[in-house]
Design a protein around this motif. Structure first.
Motif, PDB file in Angstrom:
ATOM      1  N   PHE A 168     -38.783 -40.771   1.072  1.00  0.00           N
ATOM      2  CA  PHE A 168     -37.799 -40.418   0.052  1.00  0.00           C
ATOM      3  C   PHE A 168     -38.341 -40.699  -1.352  1.00  0.00           C
ATOM      4  O   PHE A 168     -38.167 -39.897  -2.276  1.00  0.00           O
ATOM      5  CB  PHE A 168     -36.511 -41.207   0.285  1.00  0.00           C
ATOM      6  CG  PHE A 168     -35.500 -41.040  -0.809  1.00  0.00           C
ATOM      7  CD1 PHE A 168     -34.729 -39.885  -0.884  1.00  0.00           C
ATOM      8  CD2 PHE A 168     -35.330 -42.031  -1.761  1.00  0.00           C
ATOM      9  CE1 PHE A 168     -33.802 -39.729  -1.904  1.00  0.00           C
ATOM     10  CE2 PHE A 168     -34.400 -41.879  -2.779  1.00  0.00           C
ATOM     11  CZ  PHE A 168     -33.639 -40.719  -2.847  1.00  0.00           C
ATOM     12  N   GLN A 169     -39.011 -41.836  -1.526  1.00  0.00           N
ATOM     13  CA  GLN A 169     -39.555 -42.175  -2.833  1.00  0.00           C
ATOM     14  C   GLN A 169     -40.628 -41.184  -3.267  1.00  0.00           C
ATOM     15  O   GLN A 169     -40.686 -40.794  -4.439  1.00  0.00           O
ATOM     16  CB  GLN A 169     -40.120 -43.591  -2.804  1.00  0.00           C
ATOM     17  CG  GLN A 169     -39.053 -44.672  -2.610  1.00  0.00           C
ATOM     18  CD  GLN A 169     -39.657 -46.046  -2.423  1.00  0.00           C
ATOM     19  OE1 GLN A 169     -40.864 -46.197  -2.256  1.00  0.00           O
ATOM     20  NE2 GLN A 169     -38.804 -47.067  -2.424  1.00  0.00           N
ATOM     21  N   ALA A 170     -41.480 -40.767  -2.328  1.00  0.00           N
ATOM     22  CA  ALA A 170     -42.526 -39.802  -2.661  1.00  0.00           C
ATOM     23  C   ALA A 170     -41.924 -38.449  -3.044  1.00  0.00           C
ATOM     24  O   ALA A 170     -42.361 -37.809  -4.007  1.00  0.00           O
ATOM     25  CB  ALA A 170     -43.482 -39.634  -1.478  1.00  0.00           C
ATOM     26  N   GLU A 171     -40.928 -38.006  -2.285  1.00  0.00           N
ATOM     27  CA  GLU A 171     -40.276 -36.738  -2.613  1.00  0.00           C
ATOM     28  C   GLU A 171     -39.592 -36.818  -3.967  1.00  0.00           C
ATOM     29  O   GLU A 171     -39.624 -35.864  -4.752  1.00  0.00           O
ATOM     30  CB  GLU A 171     -39.264 -36.384  -1.529  1.00  0.00           C
ATOM     31  CG  GLU A 171     -39.888 -36.015  -0.197  1.00  0.00           C
ATOM     32  CD  GLU A 171     -38.839 -35.657   0.848  1.00  0.00           C
ATOM     33  OE1 GLU A 171     -37.651 -35.576   0.478  1.00  0.00           O
ATOM     34  OE2 GLU A 171     -39.212 -35.460   2.010  1.00  0.00           O
ATOM     35  N   LEU A 172     -38.976 -37.960  -4.247  1.00  0.00           N
ATOM     36  CA  LEU A 172     -38.289 -38.121  -5.527  1.00  0.00           C
ATOM     37  C   LEU A 172     -39.280 -38.088  -6.682  1.00  0.00           C
ATOM     38  O   LEU A 172     -39.031 -37.445  -7.708  1.00  0.00           O
ATOM     39  CB  LEU A 172     -37.514 -39.437  -5.529  1.00  0.00           C
ATOM     40  CG  LEU A 172     -36.666 -39.720  -6.776  1.00  0.00           C
ATOM     41  CD1 LEU A 172     -35.605 -38.643  -6.943  1.00  0.00           C
ATOM     42  CD2 LEU A 172     -36.027 -41.093  -6.684  1.00  0.00           C
ATOM     43  N   ARG A 173     -40.419 -38.776  -6.530  1.00  0.00           N
ATOM     44  CA  ARG A 173     -41.433 -38.749  -7.596  1.00  0.00           C
ATOM     45  C   ARG A 173     -41.964 -37.341  -7.805  1.00  0.00           C
ATOM     46  O   ARG A 173     -42.166 -36.905  -8.940  1.00  0.00           O
ATOM     47  CB  ARG A 173     -42.581 -39.702  -7.238  1.00  0.00           C
ATOM     48  CG  ARG A 173     -42.230 -41.173  -7.383  1.00  0.00           C
ATOM     49  CD  ARG A 173     -43.486 -42.018  -7.351  1.00  0.00           C
ATOM     50  NE  ARG A 173     -44.211 -41.866  -6.097  1.00  0.00           N
ATOM     51  CZ  ARG A 173     -44.038 -42.645  -5.041  1.00  0.00           C
ATOM     52  NH1 ARG A 173     -43.149 -43.627  -5.082  1.00  0.00           N
ATOM     53  NH2 ARG A 173     -44.733 -42.452  -3.943  1.00  0.00           N
ATOM     54  N   THR A 174     -42.220 -36.621  -6.708  1.00  0.00           N
ATOM     55  CA  THR A 174     -42.711 -35.250  -6.836  1.00  0.00           C
ATOM     56  C   THR A 174     -41.699 -34.367  -7.530  1.00  0.00           C
ATOM     57  O   THR A 174     -42.040 -33.558  -8.404  1.00  0.00           O
ATOM     58  CB  THR A 174     -43.029 -34.674  -5.444  1.00  0.00           C
ATOM     59  OG1 THR A 174     -43.971 -35.528  -4.788  1.00  0.00           O
ATOM     60  CG2 THR A 174     -43.628 -33.279  -5.564  1.00  0.00           C
ATOM     61  N   ALA A 175     -40.428 -34.503  -7.157  1.00  0.00           N
ATOM     62  CA  ALA A 175     -39.387 -33.687  -7.775  1.00  0.00           C
ATOM     63  C   ALA A 175     -39.245 -34.000  -9.262  1.00  0.00           C
ATOM     64  O   ALA A 175     -39.113 -33.095 -10.091  1.00  0.00           O
ATOM     65  CB  ALA A 175     -38.063 -33.912  -7.056  1.00  0.00           C
ATOM     66  N   ILE A 176     -39.280 -35.287  -9.609  1.00  0.00           N
ATOM     67  CA  ILE A 176     -39.138 -35.675 -11.004  1.00  0.00           C
ATOM     68  C   ILE A 176     -40.312 -35.169 -11.833  1.00  0.00           C
ATOM     69  O   ILE A 176     -40.136 -34.628 -12.935  1.00  0.00           O
ATOM     70  CB  ILE A 176     -39.005 -37.203 -11.116  1.00  0.00           C
ATOM     71  CG1 ILE A 176     -37.673 -37.662 -10.507  1.00  0.00           C
ATOM     72  CG2 ILE A 176     -39.109 -37.649 -12.571  1.00  0.00           C
ATOM     73  CD1 ILE A 176     -37.505 -39.163 -10.483  1.00  0.00           C
ATOM     74  N   THR A 177     -41.530 -35.330 -11.303  1.00  0.00           N
ATOM     75  CA  THR A 177     -42.711 -34.856 -12.027  1.00  0.00           C
ATOM     76  C   THR A 177     -42.646 -33.356 -12.259  1.00  0.00           C
ATOM     77  O   THR A 177     -42.894 -32.866 -13.370  1.00  0.00           O
ATOM     78  CB  THR A 177     -43.983 -35.209 -11.248  1.00  0.00           C
ATOM     79  OG1 THR A 177     -44.049 -36.623 -11.053  1.00  0.00           O
ATOM     80  CG2 THR A 177     -45.219 -34.743 -11.998  1.00  0.00           C
ATOM     81  N   SER A 178     -42.320 -32.598 -11.208  1.00  0.00           N
ATOM     82  CA  SER A 178     -42.230 -31.147 -11.335  1.00  0.00           C
ATOM     83  C   SER A 178     -41.138 -30.759 -12.319  1.00  0.00           C
ATOM     84  O   SER A 178     -41.328 -29.864 -13.153  1.00  0.00           O
ATOM     85  CB  SER A 178     -41.959 -30.514  -9.969  1.00  0.00           C
ATOM     86  OG  SER A 178     -42.979 -30.845  -9.050  1.00  0.00           O
TER      87      SER A 178
END
Length: 284
Positions: A168-178
């Motif tokens: 979940f944390q990795a997906e959240l970081r990817t979404a925020i960066t994008s």
């Protein structure tokens, strides 16, 4: 951009008028156009490169050869110079904008040649890169989300909850960066595109006010300077080099961390896309 155009714009703003004449306006408009288009197309190519590495190759360690990078850079600059130099050939022209303290593409005159040129300019140099950036980063987010879910299925029950939290944390970081990258792109360039379309197709009885027309242009010019800084800071290798330049006392963490805890954390987050690819091959 910071060395050439911004000082000229600052001096003209202090004087309250354009001080370099018609030729200076054309040179200023040409340089601003080149730098702006180079920035836009570079952001689009960066997005494509990240999409290929993450989604297509399944190996973040695959890097583009320097020769290929050099060719792409030459193509970007050549393409940008071509579109920016067309107004100098008589197809269109550069004109004073806003309060008369800077010059840009002519998006006010509604003659057929100016109209066709600017529509082509916006289509190939703003709308198309915008779609490329959105498609690439959306594809990266979807791919990372799918891969993390597949990894969670490979974990045993004891580690499932911890892996789920990491996923979940990795997906959240990817979404925020994008989202940040796309938002910066939209915030920097879309106001200028909207202003141009209003100038071309809006009611002539209600022209754009000079002060209003200045804001999108200033925002676009500042983004040309800011984007390289933001993308550099976002690069982990550059951040590592910058951290190495800091005094040694700033490197120490205020909270003691044991070697075992550090190694456990490292192992917990070190599953790469390349490893996933190998596990897929073994499972098949």
């Amino acid at each position: 951009m910071g060395v050439t155009d911004l000082p000229i714009f600052a001096i003209a703003s202090l004087k309250g008028c354009w001080h370099l004449g018609f030729t200076g306006c054309q040179v200023y408009g040409l340089s601003t156009g080149v730098f702006g288009l180079v920035t836009i197309h570079t952001l689009a190519v960066i997005a494509i490169d990240r999409y290929i590495v993450v989604v297509r190759t399944l190996n973040p360690r695959n890097r583009m050869p320097k020769s290929t990078s050099a060719i792409i850079i030459v193509v970007i600059w050549s393409f940008s110079i071509f579109w920016s130099a067309l107004p100098l050939s008589g197809l269109s022209t550069y004109r004073l904008e806003g309060l008369g303290t800077s010059c840009t593409f002519n998006y006010v005159d509604r003659q057929q040649r100016e109209l066709l040129y600017f529509l082509a300019l916006i289509s190939f140099n703003l709308i198309l890169p915008f779609l490329v950036v959105n498609f690439s980063y959306w594809g990266i987010y979807v791919s990372v989300r799918r891969i993390k879910r597949e990894l969670s299925l490979l974990m045993d029950g004891q580690m499932y909850a911890s892996r789920k939290r990491t996923q979940f944390q990795a997906e959240l970081r990817t979404a925020i960066t994008s989202a940040i990258i796309v938002a910066i792109f939209i915030f920097s360039w879309m106001p200028y595109g909207v202003l141009a379309f209003y100038g071309l197709f809006g009611p002539q009885s209600r022209p754009v006010q000079p002060l209003v027309s200045m804001l999108p242009n200033i925002l676009a010019k500042l983004s040309i300077v800011a984007n390289p800084i933001l993308y550099s800071i976002g690069n982990p290798m550059i951040r590592k080099k910058m951290t190495a330049l800091l005094p040694s006392c700033l490197h120490k963490s205020p909270f003691p961390v044991s070697n075992a805890t550090y190694q456990e954390s490292f192992n917990h987050n070190s599953i790469s896309l390349h490893e996933l690819s190998g596990r897929r091959s073994m499972s098949s």
